[in-house]
Scaffold this active site. Structure first.
Site, PDB file in Angstrom:
ATOM      1  N   ASP A 280       0.839  -1.203   0.000  1.00 18.41           N
ATOM      2  CA  ASP A 280       0.000   0.000   0.000  1.00 18.41           C
ATOM      3  C   ASP A 280       0.873   1.252   0.000  1.00 18.41           C
ATOM      4  O   ASP A 280       1.340   1.705   1.041  1.00 18.41           O
ATOM      5  CB  ASP A 280      -0.923  -0.006   1.232  1.00 18.41           C
ATOM      6  CG  ASP A 280      -1.847   1.208   1.255  1.00 18.41           C
ATOM      7  OD1 ASP A 280      -1.923   1.929   0.229  1.00 18.41           O
ATOM      8  OD2 ASP A 280      -2.506   1.426   2.295  1.00 18.41           O
ATOM      9  N   LYS A 287       1.651   7.887   0.312  1.00 17.50           N
ATOM     10  CA  LYS A 287       2.072   7.971   1.706  1.00 17.50           C
ATOM     11  C   LYS A 287       3.440   8.627   1.790  1.00 17.50           C
ATOM     12  O   LYS A 287       4.264   8.463   0.896  1.00 17.50           O
ATOM     13  CB  LYS A 287       2.175   6.552   2.312  1.00 17.50           C
ATOM     14  CG  LYS A 287       0.854   5.870   2.568  1.00 17.50           C
ATOM     15  CD  LYS A 287       1.073   4.491   3.194  1.00 17.50           C
ATOM     16  CE  LYS A 287      -0.234   3.732   3.351  1.00 17.50           C
ATOM     17  NZ  LYS A 287      -1.170   4.338   4.317  1.00 17.50           N
ATOM     18  N   GLU A 360      -8.028   2.499   0.366  1.00 16.99           N
ATOM     19  CA  GLU A 360      -8.245   1.484  -0.673  1.00 16.99           C
ATOM     20  C   GLU A 360      -8.779   0.165  -0.107  1.00 16.99           C
ATOM     21  O   GLU A 360      -9.452  -0.581  -0.808  1.00 16.99           O
ATOM     22  CB  GLU A 360      -6.942   1.236  -1.449  1.00 16.99           C
ATOM     23  CG  GLU A 360      -5.951   0.247  -0.811  1.00 16.99           C
ATOM     24  CD  GLU A 360      -5.395   0.684   0.543  1.00 16.99           C
ATOM     25  OE1 GLU A 360      -5.486   1.877   0.858  1.00 16.99           O
ATOM     26  OE2 GLU A 360      -4.901  -0.177   1.300  1.00 16.99           O
ATOM     27  N   ARG A 362     -11.091  -0.575   2.093  1.00 18.98           N
ATOM     28  CA  ARG A 362     -12.546  -0.714   2.128  1.00 18.98           C
ATOM     29  C   ARG A 362     -13.121  -0.937   0.719  1.00 18.98           C
ATOM     30  O   ARG A 362     -14.171  -1.561   0.564  1.00 18.98           O
ATOM     31  CB  ARG A 362     -13.167   0.516   2.802  1.00 18.98           C
ATOM     32  CG  ARG A 362     -12.923   1.812   2.100  1.00 18.98           C
ATOM     33  CD  ARG A 362     -13.106   3.016   3.007  1.00 18.98           C
ATOM     34  NE  ARG A 362     -11.992   3.180   3.928  1.00 18.98           N
ATOM     35  CZ  ARG A 362     -11.928   4.116   4.881  1.00 18.98           C
ATOM     36  NH1 ARG A 362     -12.925   4.987   5.033  1.00 18.98           N
ATOM     37  NH2 ARG A 362     -10.877   4.190   5.657  1.00 18.98           N
TER      38      ARG A 362
HETATM   39  N1  BES Z   1      -3.218   0.256   5.172  1.00 21.62           N
HETATM   40  C1  BES Z   1      -3.629   1.518   5.660  1.00 21.62           C
HETATM   41  C2  BES Z   1      -3.927   1.506   7.156  1.00 21.62           C
HETATM   42  C3  BES Z   1      -2.731   1.427   8.077  1.00 21.62           C
HETATM   43  C4  BES Z   1      -2.149   2.593   8.519  1.00 21.62           C
HETATM   44  C5  BES Z   1      -2.263   0.237   8.531  1.00 21.62           C
HETATM   45  C6  BES Z   1      -1.084   2.531   9.402  1.00 21.62           C
HETATM   46  C7  BES Z   1      -1.195   0.169   9.402  1.00 21.62           C
HETATM   47  C8  BES Z   1      -0.599   1.321   9.840  1.00 21.62           C
HETATM   48  C9  BES Z   1      -4.899   1.966   4.971  1.00 21.62           C
HETATM   49  O1  BES Z   1      -5.046   1.554   3.654  1.00 21.62           O
HETATM   50  C10 BES Z   1      -4.901   3.444   4.958  1.00 21.62           C
HETATM   51  O2  BES Z   1      -4.048   4.001   4.330  1.00 21.62           O
HETATM   52  N2  BES Z   1      -5.858   4.037   5.638  1.00 21.62           N
HETATM   53  C11 BES Z   1      -5.976   5.446   5.702  1.00 21.62           C
HETATM   54  C12 BES Z   1      -7.430   5.803   5.532  1.00 21.62           C
HETATM   55  C13 BES Z   1      -7.699   7.259   5.383  1.00 21.62           C
HETATM   56  C14 BES Z   1      -7.093   7.787   4.114  1.00 21.62           C
HETATM   57  C15 BES Z   1      -9.193   7.478   5.401  1.00 21.62           C
HETATM   58  C16 BES Z   1      -5.450   5.909   7.052  1.00 21.62           C
HETATM   59  O3  BES Z   1      -5.677   5.226   8.044  1.00 21.62           O
HETATM   60  O4  BES Z   1      -4.771   6.932   7.097  1.00 21.62           O
HETATM   61 ZN    ZN Z   2      -4.057  -0.167   3.127  1.00 23.34          ZN
HETATM   62 MN    MN Z   3      -4.125   2.887   2.282  1.00 25.37          MN
END
Ligand code: BES
Ligand code: ZN
Ligand code: MN
Length: 527
Positions: A280, A287, A360, A362
């Site tokens: 991701d 990120k 992504e 969800r």
């Molecule tokens: N895979 C990440 C969630 C994650 C974040 C897992 C940190 C482990 C450590 C997920 O896909 C994500 O990026 N979520 C975003 C959602 C937001 C953009 C609504 C998040 O948590 O920042």
């Molecule tokens: Zn993710």
């Molecule tokens: Mn993500």
């Protein structure tokens, strides 16, 4: 050379399990030339066999009080090293204490490959549970991910002998054997899940992960169906295909089916849905290049936990029929990637506006939740490294659990408690649901700045068609940055044992709900 590694070479733990056997107490053959022996010490009644060369007084003077968590290494010249482990007061040592104790014993002698460990008599846990927990602790503590190293990073365990407690009759020896077998299967599941999540993202792409599932499934009595680009288009899986657009590797949905022998109409049916983002990057919502981003090969930990759990159900004699959906792709930025403002159609026709390409998980989960709900079944449980917000809320060790059916949520929490994989229920607060309203589509894929774990859960709920459903957010516990006992550093494999335990003890929640209300009605009537 690394590039030519076969996918199965990346998951060596599955086929390289140490020999684990059971010896009765006081059998001279009991301890088959181990290099180290773990012996229990009860707090308040410190006693040790004379042959270790130290009396109880010396043992206590060296700090071994028998308190839970304590170990004392007694190196010996003419015989196995002894590792005394504390059980706490008589009758107090439950599975958590013994899992930790097994780990502490195994870590006290890191250079030893043949261990024995004696099950405490009169522990808080029954002999089977005690043996299971000890085995889990020993095996998981000595886990390492080595397939990409020239030299293994530590001494591998070769053999573990579990010695039944000194008061054991033949009944409890059988129980110890059962517990050991269970412990080996469950530890194996966690180790497989750790391997899968630890594998580098370019070596374990979605097609690779599907290939691993096919091969493992053949060994474990699972039916495995793989859905590629064309099949996913036919199914209308716009979430998975949309996220996949930015990458060069194709997406895969893997459907795994476990049917217990003699399955029929009355067999309980559980569907599991796992996030299988093999990497991701955040997509166009890239990120930052920070430490969290550097863990994102593990964003398929939910899918990995499901695959691992399903692989041990036959061995454990599970009586629940379980279907697993692994939603696999990477999430990459590129000229073909999802743009913010794009709209995707999920399986079933719900349109979703993409307002953040990093939300992504969800999107890929939605398609599978719909598919799971289209099949007969009693409940859906999903598991995903879904939100940083959940990690913020509960810390890195505890999973968040949401659901629309309390009896199902309770089963998830109970399974978590049995495995030492902590989970805590968070509220599915429908008052926040309007935050997911979109101006152009049925939904958007992100809410406001606060309550992000809840928004994600509310988003998923839109796709379960009212089926009893629970959601496990493992964004925190999928990764561990400070090793502690059997919780090794790196990818934890969190959820594999939890899901296996859940399937083993699963009761259709609608039945459970009915039983509950019947009971409360009759109790009231009796009053
Ligand atoms: N895979 C990440 C969630 C994650 C974040 C897992 C940190 C482990 C450590 C997920 O896909 C994500 O990026 N979520 C975003 C959602 C937001 C953009 C609504 C998040 O948590 O920042
Ligand atoms: Zn993710
Ligand atoms: Mn993500």
């Amino acid at each position: 050379m690394a590039q030519s590694m076969a996918a199965l070479d990346l998951i060596p733990s599955w086929s390289r399990v140490p020999r684990v056997d059971v010896a009765p107490a006081r059998d001279p053959e009991a301890v088959r030339d181990p290099e180290a022996v773990g012996l229990p010490v009860v707090q308040g009644a410190v006693a040790v066999p004379a042959w270790i060369g130290l009396g109880p007084g010396a043992v206590e003077a060296a700090g071994m009080t028998g308190a839970a968590g304590r170990v004392l290494l007694v190196p010996r010249e003419d015989g196995p090293d002894v590792v005394l482990y504390g059980t706490g007061p008589e009758g107090a040592a439950g599975p958590d204490v013994l899992r930790d104790a097994g780990a502490a014993v195994a870590l006290a002698v890191p250079g030893r490959s043949r261990l024995a460990v004696v099950v405490p008599s009169g522990a808080g846990a029954k002999p089977a549970e005690a043996a299971q927990a000890l085995v889990e602790g020993v095996l998981l503590a000595r886990y390492g991910f080595d397939p990409l190293k020239r030299e293994p990073s530590g001494t591998a365990l070769e053999a573990v002998t579990v010695v039944a407690g000194s008061d054991s009759d033949s009944d409890s020896r059988e129980a110890v054997e059962r517990g050991v077998e269970r412990g080996v299967w469950l530890a194996r599941a966690t180790m497989l899940a750790r391997d899968l999540a630890s594998a580098p993202p370019s070596l374990l792409t979605a097609p690779d992960l599907a290939e691993v599932a096919v091969r493992l499934g053949a060994q474990c009595g699972l039916k495995v169906e793989v859905f590629g680009q064309r099949e996913l288009e036919e199914l209308g899986c716009g979430g998975l295909l949309g996220v996949n657009r930015g990458g060069v590797d194709e997406a895969r949905m893997v459907k795994l089916t476990y049917l217990p022998s003699g399955a029929g109409d009355g067999t309980p049916r559980l569907a599991l849905v796992g996030k299988g983002i093999t990497y991701d990057s955040g997509g166009i919502s890239l990120k930052p290049a920070d430490a969290v981003h550097a863990t994102m090969k593990n964003d398929m930990s939910g899918a990995g936990a499901i695959l691992a759990a399903l692989c041990v159900l036959a061995g454990l004699g599970c009586r629940t029929a379980v279907t697993g959906y692994l939603m696999c792709t990477d999430n990459m930025p590129s000229g073909s990637a999802l743009k913010l403002g794009d709209v995707l159609w999920m399986r079933g026709g719900t349109s979703v506006e993409v307002v953040n390409a990093d939300a992504e998980g969800r999107l890929v989960m939605a398609d599978a939740l719909v598919l799971a709900g289209e099949e007969p079944g009693d409940a859906i449980v999903d598991i995903a490294t879904l939100t940083g917000a959940c990690l913020r809320a509960l810390g890195a060790e505890t999973a968040g659990v949401f659901g629309n059916a309390q009896p199902l949520v309770d089963q998830v929490l109970d399974a978590a408690a049995r495995t030492g994989e902590p989970a805590w229920q968070l509220p599915l607060s429908r008052r926040y649901r309007p935050e997911l309203d979109s101006e152009v589509a049925d939904l958007k894929n992100m809410g406001g700045p606060n309550g992000g774990a809840i928004h994600a859960a509310l988003f998923l709920e839109e796709f379960v068609a009212g089926r009893p459903w629970a959601h496990i957010d493992i964004a925190g516990p999928a990764q561990n940055d400070k090793p502690s006992g059997w919780r090794t550093k790196g990818c934890t494999g969190f959820g594999a044992r939890l899901l296996a335990e859940l399937a083993l003890a699963f009761t259709p929640p609608s039945t459970a709900a009915r039983t509950d209300s019947t009971r409360s009605i009759s109790e009231e009537a009796g009053r």
